[in-house]
Motif scaffolding. Structure first.
Motif, PDB file in Angstrom:
ATOM      1  N   ALA A 100      27.383 121.170  32.529  1.00  0.00           N
ATOM      2  CA  ALA A 100      27.867 121.170  31.146  1.00  0.00           C
ATOM      3  C   ALA A 100      27.844 119.764  30.538  1.00  0.00           C
ATOM      4  N   GLY A 101      27.332 118.778  31.290  1.00  0.00           N
ATOM      5  CA  GLY A 101      27.195 117.426  30.769  1.00  0.00           C
ATOM      6  C   GLY A 101      28.385 116.512  30.978  1.00  0.00           C
ATOM      7  N   TYR A 102      29.307 116.892  31.827  1.00  0.00           N
ATOM      8  CA  TYR A 102      30.521 116.103  32.036  1.00  0.00           C
ATOM      9  C   TYR A 102      30.469 115.315  33.342  1.00  0.00           C
ATOM     10  N   LYS A 103      31.204 114.199  33.320  1.00  0.00           N
ATOM     11  CA  LYS A 103      31.541 113.460  34.532  1.00  0.00           C
ATOM     12  C   LYS A 103      33.025 113.727  34.749  1.00  0.00           C
ATOM     13  N   LYS A 154      33.218 109.053  50.295  1.00  0.00           N
ATOM     14  CA  LYS A 154      32.257 109.274  51.380  1.00  0.00           C
ATOM     15  C   LYS A 154      31.032 110.022  50.866  1.00  0.00           C
ATOM     16  N   LEU A 155      31.242 111.073  50.082  1.00  0.00           N
ATOM     17  CA  LEU A 155      30.122 111.827  49.525  1.00  0.00           C
ATOM     18  C   LEU A 155      29.251 110.948  48.629  1.00  0.00           C
ATOM     19  N   SER A 156      29.871 110.054  47.891  1.00  0.00           N
ATOM     20  CA  SER A 156      29.140 109.143  47.027  1.00  0.00           C
ATOM     21  C   SER A 156      28.328 108.147  47.861  1.00  0.00           C
ATOM     22  N   ARG A 157      28.942 107.581  48.892  1.00  0.00           N
ATOM     23  CA  ARG A 157      28.221 106.657  49.783  1.00  0.00           C
ATOM     24  C   ARG A 157      27.029 107.325  50.448  1.00  0.00           C
ATOM     25  N   GLU A 158      27.175 108.616  50.753  1.00  0.00           N
ATOM     26  CA  GLU A 158      26.094 109.367  51.398  1.00  0.00           C
ATOM     27  C   GLU A 158      25.027 109.817  50.394  1.00  0.00           C
ATOM     28  N   GLY A 159      25.258 109.569  49.110  1.00  0.00           N
ATOM     29  CA  GLY A 159      24.290 109.935  48.081  1.00  0.00           C
ATOM     30  C   GLY A 159      24.298 111.409  47.710  1.00  0.00           C
ATOM     31  N   LEU A 160      25.349 112.121  48.109  1.00  0.00           N
ATOM     32  CA  LEU A 160      25.440 113.546  47.786  1.00  0.00           C
ATOM     33  C   LEU A 160      25.940 113.790  46.365  1.00  0.00           C
ATOM     34  N   ILE A 161      26.744 112.872  45.863  1.00  0.00           N
ATOM     35  CA  ILE A 161      27.187 112.922  44.477  1.00  0.00           C
ATOM     36  C   ILE A 161      26.989 111.521  43.897  1.00  0.00           C
ATOM     37  N   GLN A 162      26.949 111.437  42.590  1.00  0.00           N
ATOM     38  CA  GLN A 162      26.839 110.147  41.934  1.00  0.00           C
ATOM     39  C   GLN A 162      28.179 109.819  41.285  1.00  0.00           C
ATOM     40  N   GLY A 217      33.140 108.774  36.170  1.00  0.00           N
ATOM     41  CA  GLY A 217      33.563 109.901  36.980  1.00  0.00           C
ATOM     42  C   GLY A 217      32.441 110.293  37.923  1.00  0.00           C
ATOM     43  N   PHE A 218      32.604 111.420  38.541  1.00  0.00           N
ATOM     44  CA  PHE A 218      31.619 111.926  39.487  1.00  0.00           C
ATOM     45  C   PHE A 218      30.735 112.938  38.781  1.00  0.00           C
ATOM     46  N   TYR A 219      29.463 112.948  39.181  1.00  0.00           N
ATOM     47  CA  TYR A 219      28.511 113.854  38.557  1.00  0.00           C
ATOM     48  C   TYR A 219      27.332 114.091  39.495  1.00  0.00           C
ATOM     49  N   PHE A 220      26.462 114.988  39.097  1.00  0.00           N
ATOM     50  CA  PHE A 220      25.259 115.327  39.845  1.00  0.00           C
ATOM     51  C   PHE A 220      24.040 115.013  39.017  1.00  0.00           C
ATOM     52  N   ASP A 221      22.986 114.566  39.689  1.00  0.00           N
ATOM     53  CA  ASP A 221      21.692 114.504  39.030  1.00  0.00           C
ATOM     54  C   ASP A 221      20.879 115.710  39.504  1.00  0.00           C
TER      55      ASP A 221
END
Length: 145
Positions: free
Chosen positions: A24-27, A50-58, A66-70
């Motif tokens: 929906a375009g949100y972080k 941890k998920l961010s460091r592993e590159g699973l989320i941005q 905030g957190f988001y997905f590409d």
């Protein structure tokens, strides 16, 4: 009964929530995620790091952060989340938790559990985050009552 650790459960639910909101375009911040997946925020914040460091989320810092997905992350298999949080034990481990259990030295449940473990492995490796995300978007699935 759950087959994943509580940490892994929170990680998967957080990933699904972030993916849904990203569509929906949100972080989203850790507080919002915690509220929507029924997780303690301080514990979830560590999981998200941890998920961010592993590159699973941005993640993005700042007032609109905030957190988001590409798009590429949506093609990652669920197995990547499990491995990042719980390691590969679910894919190779013994049903009884015995360290010596192997093909040459099987425990009493080895053969039966191996079949179950292999099906779980295939499901986690062949199911992408995006597949579950589409189910959430179309309201076929839910993360919270």
């Amino acid at each position: 009964m759950a087959i994943f650790s509580k940490t892994c459960e929170y990680a998967m639910r957080a990933v699904f929530y972030i993916a849904q909101r990203s569509h929906a375009g949100y972080k989203v911040g850790s507080k919002e995620i915690a509220e929507h997946i029924n997780s303690p925020e301080p514990f979830l914040a560590k999981i998200l790091q941890k998920l961010s460091r592993e590159g699973l989320i941005q993640s993005a810092k700042g007032p609109n952060g905030g957190f988001y997905f590409d798009a590429a992350s949506l093609n990652r298999p669920l197995a990547d989340i499990v491995t990042a949080i719980d390691g590969n034990e679910i894919f190779i481990g013994c049903a009884l938790g015995l360290s010596y259990c192997s093909e040459s030295n099987p425990c009493p449940l080895h053969e039966d559990f191996k079949k179950i473990r292999n099906r779980i492995t295939r499901m986690l490796q062949n199911t992408t985050i995006g597949k579950f995300n589409m189910g959430l978007i179309k309201e076929k699935f839910t993360l919270n009552k």
